[in-house]
Design an enzyme around this catalytic site. Sequence first.
Site, PDB file in Angstrom:
ATOM      1  N   ASP A  49      24.682  42.702 149.939  1.00 20.76           N
ATOM      2  CA  ASP A  49      24.696  44.012 149.283  1.00 20.76           C
ATOM      3  C   ASP A  49      24.186  43.878 147.841  1.00 20.76           C
ATOM      4  O   ASP A  49      24.495  42.913 147.146  1.00 20.76           O
ATOM      5  CB  ASP A  49      26.123  44.579 149.281  1.00 20.76           C
ATOM      6  CG  ASP A  49      26.140  46.071 149.003  1.00 20.76           C
ATOM      7  OD1 ASP A  49      26.453  46.840 149.925  1.00 20.76           O
ATOM      8  OD2 ASP A  49      25.832  46.468 147.857  1.00 20.76           O
ATOM      9  N   HIS A  80      17.355  52.140 164.688  1.00 23.14           N
ATOM     10  CA  HIS A  80      17.893  53.138 163.755  1.00 23.14           C
ATOM     11  C   HIS A  80      18.945  53.990 164.456  1.00 23.14           C
ATOM     12  O   HIS A  80      18.628  54.774 165.349  1.00 23.14           O
ATOM     13  CB  HIS A  80      16.793  54.035 163.178  1.00 23.14           C
ATOM     14  CG  HIS A  80      17.345  55.048 162.219  1.00 23.14           C
ATOM     15  ND1 HIS A  80      17.540  54.785 160.878  1.00 23.14           N
ATOM     16  CD2 HIS A  80      17.821  56.307 162.426  1.00 23.14           C
ATOM     17  CE1 HIS A  80      18.085  55.839 160.296  1.00 23.14           C
ATOM     18  NE2 HIS A  80      18.270  56.781 161.209  1.00 23.14           N
ATOM     19  N   HIS A  95      21.921  54.841 157.919  1.00 22.54           N
ATOM     20  CA  HIS A  95      21.565  53.893 158.979  1.00 22.54           C
ATOM     21  C   HIS A  95      22.849  53.103 159.212  1.00 22.54           C
ATOM     22  O   HIS A  95      23.368  52.493 158.268  1.00 22.54           O
ATOM     23  CB  HIS A  95      20.406  52.997 158.513  1.00 22.54           C
ATOM     24  CG  HIS A  95      19.923  51.987 159.513  1.00 22.54           C
ATOM     25  ND1 HIS A  95      18.581  51.846 159.878  1.00 22.54           N
ATOM     26  CD2 HIS A  95      20.582  51.032 160.211  1.00 22.54           C
ATOM     27  CE1 HIS A  95      18.451  50.863 160.747  1.00 22.54           C
ATOM     28  NE2 HIS A  95      19.659  50.343 160.970  1.00 22.54           N
ATOM     29  N   GLY A 110      32.226  58.423 152.790  1.00 17.90           N
ATOM     30  CA  GLY A 110      31.537  57.769 151.672  1.00 17.90           C
ATOM     31  C   GLY A 110      30.249  57.075 152.069  1.00 17.90           C
ATOM     32  O   GLY A 110      29.754  56.215 151.338  1.00 17.90           O
ATOM     33  N   HIS A 126      25.840  50.861 159.408  1.00 21.28           N
ATOM     34  CA  HIS A 126      26.026  49.530 158.832  1.00 21.28           C
ATOM     35  C   HIS A 126      27.504  49.212 158.681  1.00 21.28           C
ATOM     36  O   HIS A 126      28.340  50.112 158.533  1.00 21.28           O
ATOM     37  CB  HIS A 126      25.328  49.413 157.470  1.00 21.28           C
ATOM     38  CG  HIS A 126      25.697  50.466 156.480  1.00 21.28           C
ATOM     39  ND1 HIS A 126      25.177  51.744 156.518  1.00 21.28           N
ATOM     40  CD2 HIS A 126      26.556  50.451 155.432  1.00 21.28           C
ATOM     41  CE1 HIS A 126      25.692  52.457 155.525  1.00 21.28           C
ATOM     42  NE2 HIS A 126      26.542  51.694 154.860  1.00 21.28           N
ATOM     43  N   THR A 150      26.516  56.377 152.187  1.00 22.07           N
ATOM     44  CA  THR A 150      25.402  56.752 151.303  1.00 22.07           C
ATOM     45  C   THR A 150      24.044  56.405 151.895  1.00 22.07           C
ATOM     46  O   THR A 150      23.034  56.927 151.436  1.00 22.07           O
ATOM     47  CB  THR A 150      25.527  56.060 149.920  1.00 22.07           C
ATOM     48  OG1 THR A 150      25.522  54.646 150.104  1.00 22.07           O
ATOM     49  CG2 THR A 150      26.806  56.469 149.218  1.00 22.07           C
TER      50      THR A 150
HETATM   51  P1  5GP Z   1      27.586  52.947 152.224  1.00 26.76           P
HETATM   52  O1  5GP Z   1      28.059  53.492 150.911  1.00 26.76           O
HETATM   53  O2  5GP Z   1      26.555  53.837 152.868  1.00 26.76           O
HETATM   54  O3  5GP Z   1      28.683  52.580 153.186  1.00 26.76           O
HETATM   55  O4  5GP Z   1      26.912  51.559 151.898  1.00 26.76           O
HETATM   56  C1  5GP Z   1      25.593  51.408 151.463  1.00 26.76           C
HETATM   57  C2  5GP Z   1      25.532  50.077 150.780  1.00 26.76           C
HETATM   58  O5  5GP Z   1      24.177  49.727 150.622  1.00 26.76           O
HETATM   59  C3  5GP Z   1      26.160  50.077 149.383  1.00 26.76           C
HETATM   60  O6  5GP Z   1      27.184  49.103 149.314  1.00 26.76           O
HETATM   61  C4  5GP Z   1      24.986  49.748 148.455  1.00 26.76           C
HETATM   62  O7  5GP Z   1      25.342  48.915 147.379  1.00 26.76           O
HETATM   63  C5  5GP Z   1      24.013  49.074 149.402  1.00 26.76           C
HETATM   64  N1  5GP Z   1      22.620  49.250 149.010  1.00 26.76           N
HETATM   65  C6  5GP Z   1      22.016  50.407 148.614  1.00 26.76           C
HETATM   66  N2  5GP Z   1      20.711  50.199 148.352  1.00 26.76           N
HETATM   67  C7  5GP Z   1      20.489  48.873 148.591  1.00 26.76           C
HETATM   68  C8  5GP Z   1      19.316  48.050 148.483  1.00 26.76           C
HETATM   69  O8  5GP Z   1      18.217  48.496 148.130  1.00 26.76           O
HETATM   70  N3  5GP Z   1      19.465  46.745 148.788  1.00 26.76           N
HETATM   71  C9  5GP Z   1      20.661  46.203 149.168  1.00 26.76           C
HETATM   72  N4  5GP Z   1      20.696  44.901 149.439  1.00 26.76           N
HETATM   73  N5  5GP Z   1      21.785  46.957 149.299  1.00 26.76           N
HETATM   74  C10 5GP Z   1      21.688  48.265 148.999  1.00 26.76           C
HETATM   75 ZN    ZN Z   2      17.072  53.250 159.633  1.00 24.88          ZN
END
Ligand code: 5GP
Ligand code: ZN
Length: 113
Positions: free
Chosen positions: A29, A45, A97, A92, A99, A94
């Site tokens: 991350d 996807h 896709h 939450g 994950h 963001t």
């Molecule tokens: P969510 O908030 O959707 O559960 O998690 C998305 C995660 O993706 C966040 O922890 C954020 O730090 C990570 N993230 C967002 N953009 C990037 C990126 O460009 N590269 C990497 N390695 N992680 C990213």
């Molecule tokens: Zn995707």
Amino acid sequence: MDCLFCKIINGEVPSTKVYEDDLIYAFNDIAPQAPHHVILIPKQHIASANEITAENSACVAHIFEVIPKLAKELGFAENGYRVINNCGADGGQTVNHLHFHLVGGRQFGWPAG
Ligand code: 5GP
Ligand code: ZN
């Protein structure tokens, strides 16, 4: 499709790869919330946990098969760790896709914030 994690899978956006096979990709991350913070994603996807079906869930089972292997390799399996999926706005999420966050290397609190 304008999806950040699809771009990470195809190398359009750089990432630090932790694991890859035919079905899934894992990388560090960019904003780690723990000493170890790995994101595991299906190569297909799938927008969120809401889109998991009997037809596409093999990658999810596979992610959960790889998680303990990575935890052992990274050295925090014994102490324990947390696997998180944020789904939708209230969850939450963001990046749209599917994950799973694998975080380890420190004590986590409960309930989640
Ligand atoms: P969510 O908030 O959707 O559960 O998690 C998305 C995660 O993706 C966040 O922890 C954020 O730090 C990570 N993230 C967002 N953009 C990037 C990126 O460009 N590269 C990497 N390695 N992680 C990213
Ligand atoms: Zn995707």
